[in-house]
Design a protein around this motif. Structure first.
Motif, PDB file in Angstrom:
ATOM      1  N   ALA A  27      21.860   3.830  17.527  1.00  0.00           N
ATOM      2  CA  ALA A  27      21.566   4.115  18.582  1.00  0.00           C
ATOM      3  C   ALA A  27      21.471   2.800  18.904  1.00  0.00           C
ATOM      4  N   SER A  28      21.133   2.697  20.296  1.00  0.00           N
ATOM      5  CA  SER A  28      20.792   1.875  21.317  1.00  0.00           C
ATOM      6  C   SER A  28      21.059   0.234  20.498  1.00  0.00           C
ATOM      7  N   SER A  29      22.172  -0.598  20.684  1.00  0.00           N
ATOM      8  CA  SER A  29      21.968  -1.937  20.127  1.00  0.00           C
ATOM      9  C   SER A  29      20.995  -2.611  20.547  1.00  0.00           C
ATOM     10  N   GLY A  81      18.522   9.257  13.195  1.00  0.00           N
ATOM     11  CA  GLY A  81      18.576  10.042  14.502  1.00  0.00           C
ATOM     12  C   GLY A  81      20.586  10.765  14.839  1.00  0.00           C
ATOM     13  N   ARG A  82      20.492  11.943  15.116  1.00  0.00           N
ATOM     14  CA  ARG A  82      22.037  12.279  15.257  1.00  0.00           C
ATOM     15  C   ARG A  82      22.407  12.519  16.639  1.00  0.00           C
ATOM     16  N   ILE A  83      23.104  11.706  17.494  1.00  0.00           N
ATOM     17  CA  ILE A  83      23.794  11.819  18.798  1.00  0.00           C
ATOM     18  C   ILE A  83      25.018  12.502  19.427  1.00  0.00           C
ATOM     19  N   VAL A 103      16.054   8.107  23.369  1.00  0.00           N
ATOM     20  CA  VAL A 103      15.248   9.411  22.447  1.00  0.00           C
ATOM     21  C   VAL A 103      15.340   8.627  20.935  1.00  0.00           C
ATOM     22  N   HIS A 104      16.096   8.648  20.521  1.00  0.00           N
ATOM     23  CA  HIS A 104      16.600   7.400  19.281  1.00  0.00           C
ATOM     24  C   HIS A 104      15.562   6.667  19.077  1.00  0.00           C
ATOM     25  N   VAL A 136      17.108  14.575  13.608  1.00  0.00           N
ATOM     26  CA  VAL A 136      17.176  14.719  14.602  1.00  0.00           C
ATOM     27  C   VAL A 136      18.151  15.134  15.990  1.00  0.00           C
ATOM     28  N   ASP A 137      18.570  15.918  16.901  1.00  0.00           N
ATOM     29  CA  ASP A 137      19.430  15.357  17.856  1.00  0.00           C
ATOM     30  C   ASP A 137      18.848  15.074  18.668  1.00  0.00           C
TER      31      ASP A 137
END
Length: 273
Positions: free
Chosen positions: A54-56, A6-8, A39-40, A33-34
């Motif tokens: 991602a969000s911790s 997952g690429r932010i 989303v991730h 995956v952007d």
């Protein structure tokens, strides 16, 4: 089998991913995956991606499903600049006021609730959305949207959540952690994962050596409406090292979130070995 990452596409993640932009074919067994952190986080939980910064809070939302990189996170030295509460009133006056909460990151939403309710004893009305509407009293923005709002000066007050947490707890906050699904630890994927993590660390060192060149690559793909000197200065407040102090802070965050019922429990942190 392909390792799905997952690429932010937020400026804060440029050091993690700039060396993959336009060079995806060099990562032959990796698919990028952007998407935003929310989303991730969902993708990690449903198995559609294997790892992401991602969000911790995601780690605590599905206990036992993930391990964390022991060395990488997204943190700051007091201010983070890109996770902010913008308000028409002083923070102490926000009880019963309407606060628009970003849908892009559960960590930031959880952190703001902990701060407002535990530190300040407030009970505002929380509303979902990406930006404030005319009837809202305040809004929580993250990432490039927060950086851009900093420059607009449309709100009388703004509060950096990284600063609010560190003033309160004496610890730097961990906004993003590299979450790795235990599915990626299979015999087939583990060598690909290990290789990718080495390349990730190398990319961060390359970014620090020549941030201007790295940002040229990043901004060509993911432009932001900010002056270039401000963009480069932004990275002076960010730190990507997952220190013992930051690990302590993350555990405390999970504990407070569990006490408020925002997650079911505060799981012990597991690391990639």
């Amino acid at each position: 089998m392909t390792l799905r990452v997952g690429r932010i596409p937020f400026l804060v993640c440029a050091p993690f991913f700039f060396n993959s932009v336009g060079r995806e074919n060099e990562f032959s067994e990796v698919a990028f995956v952007d998407g935003p952190p929310s989303v991730h986080s969902a993708g990690l939980k449903d198995g559609s991606i294997h790892l992401s910064p991602a969000s911790s809070i995601t780690f605590a939302q599905k206990p036992g499903a993930f391990v964390l990189s022991p060395s990488l996170c997204t943190s700051c030295s007091f201010e983070v600049r890109s996770v902010k509460l913008f308000s028409r009133y002083p923070i102490e006056e926000l009880s019963d006021k309407r606060i628009r909460m970003t849908s892009q990151s559960k960590t930031s939403v959880t952190l703001l609730r902990i701060l407002l309710e535990n530190r300040y004893g407030l009970r505002p009305e929380y509303l979902p959305g990406l930006a404030a509407e005319s009837t809202d009293d305040a809004c929580l923005l993250i990432g490039d949207l927060a950086l851009e709002e900093n420059e607009r000066h449309r709100f009388a007050y703004s509060y950096d959540l990284g600063t609010l947490w560190q003033e309160w707890q004496g610890l730097p906050f961990v906004f993003g952690a590299w979450l790795i699904s235990k599915d990626a630890l299979s015999a087939r994927l583990r060598p690909v994962l290990d290789d990718y993590m080495v390349r990730l660390e190398t990319g961060i060192r390359e970014f620090r050596k020549n941030p201007s060149q790295a940002l040229d690559v990043w901004l060509a793909k993911y432009p932001v409406n900010l002056p270039r000197p401000l963009i480069e200065d932004y990275f002076s407040v960010l730190d990507y090292h997952f220190t013992d102090e930051r690990k302590q802070s993350l555990s405390l965050f999970f504990k407070l979130a569990a006490q408020m019922g925002l997650v079911e429990s505060a799981p012990p942190i597991e690391f990639l070995e």
